[in-house]
Motif scaffolding. Structure first.
Motif, PDB file in Angstrom:
ATOM      1  N   GLU A 274       1.163   1.839   7.337  1.00 22.43           N
ATOM      2  CA  GLU A 274       0.231   1.877   6.257  1.00 22.43           C
ATOM      3  C   GLU A 274       1.012   1.741   4.998  1.00 22.43           C
ATOM      4  O   GLU A 274       0.622   1.317   3.653  1.00 22.43           O
ATOM      5  CB  GLU A 274      -0.150   2.954   6.738  1.00 22.43           C
ATOM      6  CG  GLU A 274      -1.608   2.830   7.588  1.00 22.43           C
ATOM      7  CD  GLU A 274      -1.904   4.374   8.192  1.00 22.43           C
ATOM      8  OE1 GLU A 274      -1.679   5.251   7.203  1.00 22.43           O
ATOM      9  OE2 GLU A 274      -2.894   4.469   8.606  1.00 22.43           O
TER      10      GLU A 274
ATOM     11  N   LEU B 150      -6.314  -1.518   4.696  1.00 24.39           N
ATOM     12  CA  LEU B 150      -6.061  -0.220   5.445  1.00 24.39           C
ATOM     13  C   LEU B 150      -6.608   1.107   5.882  1.00 24.39           C
ATOM     14  O   LEU B 150      -7.012   1.743   6.749  1.00 24.39           O
ATOM     15  CB  LEU B 150      -4.600  -0.215   5.510  1.00 24.39           C
ATOM     16  CG  LEU B 150      -3.365  -1.540   6.013  1.00 24.39           C
ATOM     17  CD1 LEU B 150      -2.200  -0.842   5.066  1.00 24.39           C
ATOM     18  CD2 LEU B 150      -3.083  -1.225   7.251  1.00 24.39           C
TER      19      LEU B 150
ATOM     20  N   CYS C 261      -8.514   2.867   8.458  1.00 29.67           N
ATOM     21  CA  CYS C 261      -8.249   4.307   9.412  1.00 29.67           C
ATOM     22  C   CYS C 261      -9.918   5.336   9.054  1.00 29.67           C
ATOM     23  O   CYS C 261     -10.317   5.619   9.961  1.00 29.67           O
ATOM     24  CB  CYS C 261      -7.706   5.132   8.099  1.00 29.67           C
ATOM     25  SG  CYS C 261      -5.393   4.389   7.936  1.00 29.67           S
TER      26      CYS C 261
END
Length: 187
Positions: free
Chosen positions: A9, A40, A44
């Motif tokens: 990440e 990203l 998440c």
């Protein structure tokens, strides 16, 4: 295994920026990086992972510089952002620590169970690192080519990741037993 996902990440947007800049130029690379960072973060959140406060804050600050730079095609706006961001983090960490408040503890106490002394040391270490990065960013931005600056951005991202990994030696040494694993991570 979650440390590997965290490393991906952190590095994927910068690697994407580096590769896209070499292939297509600065502005398209900036768009790639921005999309990767936002994507990203959304991923998440979408898979139910708790999104760290620091990730949200740093994404918002990055967007404040990346979007105007991409829209105007002015690379300097984004290049200067690293100086402002790193310098700002240094001032925040070192300034708050001077008043006895640990910003790192505020952002990361859900992740680490370490002593107040560890938070103090980490604040000083990270503050010093951000001072160095801000100064180096200006030296390279002003004195070298855009390609050199993009390479510096990638190298500094890897260096920050390695520096962060090294900090586990401190969190392991100054962890709170019963609340953390052997690396100081909350259980």
């Amino acid at each position: 295994m979650s440390w590997l996902l965290s490393a991906i990440e952190e590095l994927l947007p910068v690697i994407g920026f580096f590769v896209a800049q070499r292939l297509y130029g600065f502005t398209p690379a900036l768009v790639v990086m921005t999309l990767l960072v936002v994507g990203l973060l959304a991923f998440c959140y979408g898979v139910g992972r708790k999104v760290p406060r620091f990730a949200v804050a740093s994404t918002v600050v990055m967007l404040l510089f990346a979007v105007p730079s991409a829209v105007t095609g002015n690379a300097v706006i984004f290049q200067v952002s690293d100086t402002f961001i790193n310098g700002g983090f240094a001032i925040l960490l070192l300034g708050c620590q001077a008043f006895g408040f640990s910003v790192l503890k505020y952002f990361f106490e859900r992740v680490f169970a370490i002593t107040d002394e560890a938070w103090r040391i980490l604040s000083l270490r990270w503050g010093a690192l951000f001072v160095v990065l801000a100064v180096l960013n200006e030296v390279i931005r002003r004195g070298y080519s855009q390609d050199a600056w993009v390479t510096f951005k990638l190298v500094s991202a890897v260096a920050v990741l390695l520096f962060g990994c090294y900090q586990f030696t401190l969190s392991a040494r100054l962890r709170i037993p019963g609340q953390s694993n052997r690396l100081g991570l909350r259980i």
